[in-house]
Design a protein around this motif. Structure first.
Motif, PDB file in Angstrom:
ATOM      1  N   UNK A  33       0.812  -1.215   0.000  1.00  0.00           N
ATOM      2  CA  UNK A  33       0.000   0.000   0.000  1.00  0.00           C
ATOM      3  C   UNK A  33       0.849   1.269   0.000  1.00  0.00           C
ATOM      4  N   UNK A  34       2.112   1.166   0.398  1.00  0.00           N
ATOM      5  CA  UNK A  34       3.013   2.323   0.413  1.00  0.00           C
ATOM      6  C   UNK A  34       3.660   2.575  -0.949  1.00  0.00           C
ATOM      7  N   UNK A  35       3.682   1.554  -1.790  1.00  0.00           N
ATOM      8  CA  UNK A  35       4.291   1.700  -3.112  1.00  0.00           C
ATOM      9  C   UNK A  35       3.363   2.480  -4.037  1.00  0.00           C
ATOM     10  N   UNK A  36       3.959   3.217  -4.950  1.00  0.00           N
ATOM     11  CA  UNK A  36       3.162   3.976  -5.917  1.00  0.00           C
ATOM     12  C   UNK A  36       2.573   3.074  -6.987  1.00  0.00           C
ATOM     13  N   UNK A  37       1.515   3.554  -7.616  1.00  0.00           N
ATOM     14  CA  UNK A  37       0.872   2.814  -8.701  1.00  0.00           C
ATOM     15  C   UNK A  37       1.376   3.320 -10.046  1.00  0.00           C
ATOM     16  N   UNK A  38       1.506   2.416 -11.007  1.00  0.00           N
ATOM     17  CA  UNK A  38       1.825   2.789 -12.387  1.00  0.00           C
ATOM     18  C   UNK A  38       0.537   2.639 -13.192  1.00  0.00           C
ATOM     19  N   UNK A  39      -0.026   3.771 -13.612  1.00  0.00           N
ATOM     20  CA  UNK A  39      -1.295   3.791 -14.333  1.00  0.00           C
ATOM     21  C   UNK A  39      -1.135   4.629 -15.593  1.00  0.00           C
ATOM     22  N   UNK A  43      -4.664   2.062 -20.928  1.00  0.00           N
ATOM     23  CA  UNK A  43      -4.092   0.777 -20.520  1.00  0.00           C
ATOM     24  C   UNK A  43      -4.562   0.425 -19.119  1.00  0.00           C
ATOM     25  N   UNK A  44      -4.608   1.426 -18.253  1.00  0.00           N
ATOM     26  CA  UNK A  44      -5.012   1.205 -16.868  1.00  0.00           C
ATOM     27  C   UNK A  44      -3.830   0.933 -15.967  1.00  0.00           C
ATOM     28  N   UNK A  49       5.006   0.548  -8.544  1.00  0.00           N
ATOM     29  CA  UNK A  49       6.322   1.123  -8.795  1.00  0.00           C
ATOM     30  C   UNK A  49       7.223   0.679  -7.636  1.00  0.00           C
ATOM     31  N   UNK A  50       8.159  -0.199  -7.919  1.00  0.00           N
ATOM     32  CA  UNK A  50       8.996  -0.799  -6.879  1.00  0.00           C
ATOM     33  C   UNK A  50      10.276  -0.001  -6.594  1.00  0.00           C
ATOM     34  N   UNK A  51      10.313   1.240  -7.037  1.00  0.00           N
ATOM     35  CA  UNK A  51      11.504   2.071  -6.853  1.00  0.00           C
ATOM     36  C   UNK A  51      11.921   2.163  -5.391  1.00  0.00           C
ATOM     37  N   UNK A  52      10.965   2.331  -4.481  1.00  0.00           N
ATOM     38  CA  UNK A  52      11.276   2.512  -3.060  1.00  0.00           C
ATOM     39  C   UNK A  52      11.233   1.227  -2.249  1.00  0.00           C
ATOM     40  N   UNK A  53      11.189   0.084  -2.917  1.00  0.00           N
ATOM     41  CA  UNK A  53      11.045  -1.182  -2.193  1.00  0.00           C
ATOM     42  C   UNK A  53      12.204  -1.452  -1.234  1.00  0.00           C
ATOM     43  N   UNK A  54      13.419  -1.277  -1.689  1.00  0.00           N
ATOM     44  CA  UNK A  54      14.576  -1.547  -0.810  1.00  0.00           C
ATOM     45  C   UNK A  54      14.551  -0.663   0.435  1.00  0.00           C
ATOM     46  N   UNK A  70       7.273 -12.741  -2.831  1.00  0.00           N
ATOM     47  CA  UNK A  70       6.196 -13.633  -3.256  1.00  0.00           C
ATOM     48  C   UNK A  70       4.822 -13.034  -2.941  1.00  0.00           C
ATOM     49  N   UNK A  71       4.672 -12.494  -1.754  1.00  0.00           N
ATOM     50  CA  UNK A  71       3.399 -11.875  -1.350  1.00  0.00           C
ATOM     51  C   UNK A  71       3.125 -10.635  -2.189  1.00  0.00           C
ATOM     52  N   UNK A  72       4.145  -9.796  -2.375  1.00  0.00           N
ATOM     53  CA  UNK A  72       3.970  -8.578  -3.162  1.00  0.00           C
ATOM     54  C   UNK A  72       3.570  -8.892  -4.599  1.00  0.00           C
ATOM     55  N   UNK A  73       4.207  -9.888  -5.194  1.00  0.00           N
ATOM     56  CA  UNK A  73       3.876 -10.256  -6.569  1.00  0.00           C
ATOM     57  C   UNK A  73       2.454 -10.805  -6.673  1.00  0.00           C
ATOM     58  N   UNK A  74       2.047 -11.549  -5.674  1.00  0.00           N
ATOM     59  CA  UNK A  74       0.670 -12.072  -5.688  1.00  0.00           C
ATOM     60  C   UNK A  74      -0.344 -10.931  -5.565  1.00  0.00           C
ATOM     61  N   UNK A  75      -0.086  -9.994  -4.645  1.00  0.00           N
ATOM     62  CA  UNK A  75      -0.978  -8.840  -4.486  1.00  0.00           C
ATOM     63  C   UNK A  75      -1.023  -8.011  -5.773  1.00  0.00           C
ATOM     64  N   UNK A  76       0.134  -7.809  -6.383  1.00  0.00           N
ATOM     65  CA  UNK A  76       0.213  -7.008  -7.601  1.00  0.00           C
ATOM     66  C   UNK A  76      -0.504  -7.703  -8.757  1.00  0.00           C
ATOM     67  N   UNK A  77      -0.317  -9.002  -8.892  1.00  0.00           N
ATOM     68  CA  UNK A  77      -0.997  -9.757  -9.950  1.00  0.00           C
ATOM     69  C   UNK A  77      -2.508  -9.641  -9.811  1.00  0.00           C
TER      70      UNK A  77
END
Length: 101
Positions: A33-39, A43-44, A49-54, A70-77
């Motif tokens: 929820x803290x990561x930005x969205x790419x929209x 396209x939608x 945006x995983x820039x700030x993930x580290x 694994x959890x992040x990829x599942x949520x994103x998918x």
């Protein structure tokens, strides 16, 4: 809601609360929820945006990054799929409208 209807609450039928999950799942949801969205228009939503993930991994002091990824990829998918379905419904709705002639 069951209490308002004066019915006995059955814990087996209650959805899990956030406190029912392991801490790594709670942290992953907060990080997601803290990561930005790419929209993009037309396209939608195309993912986070995983820039700030580290940085967030350090802030949350995550040691097991494999399960976090694994959890992040599942949520994103799931979020991408939901966005694409919504966009398709809107597109199909526009196609069904008469042209106004």
């Amino acid at each position: 809601m069951q209490e308002q209807l004066k019915r006995e609450v059955d814990p087996e039928k209650c959805p899990p609360g956030i406190e029912d999950f392991p801490q790594v799942v709670i942290d992953a949801i907060e990080i997601f929820n803290s990561l930005g969205d790419r929209v993009y228009p037309e396209i939608g939503y195309i993912g986070k945006d995983y820039t700030n993930l580290e940085f967030l991994i350090k802030v949350y002091n995550i040691e097991d990054t494999d399960i976090l990824y694994s959890i992040l990829l599942r949520l994103d998918s799931h979020a991408i799929k939901k966005s694409q379905e919504q966009l398709k419904r809107e597109y199909d709705k526009m196609k069904r409208k008469p042209s106004g002639k």
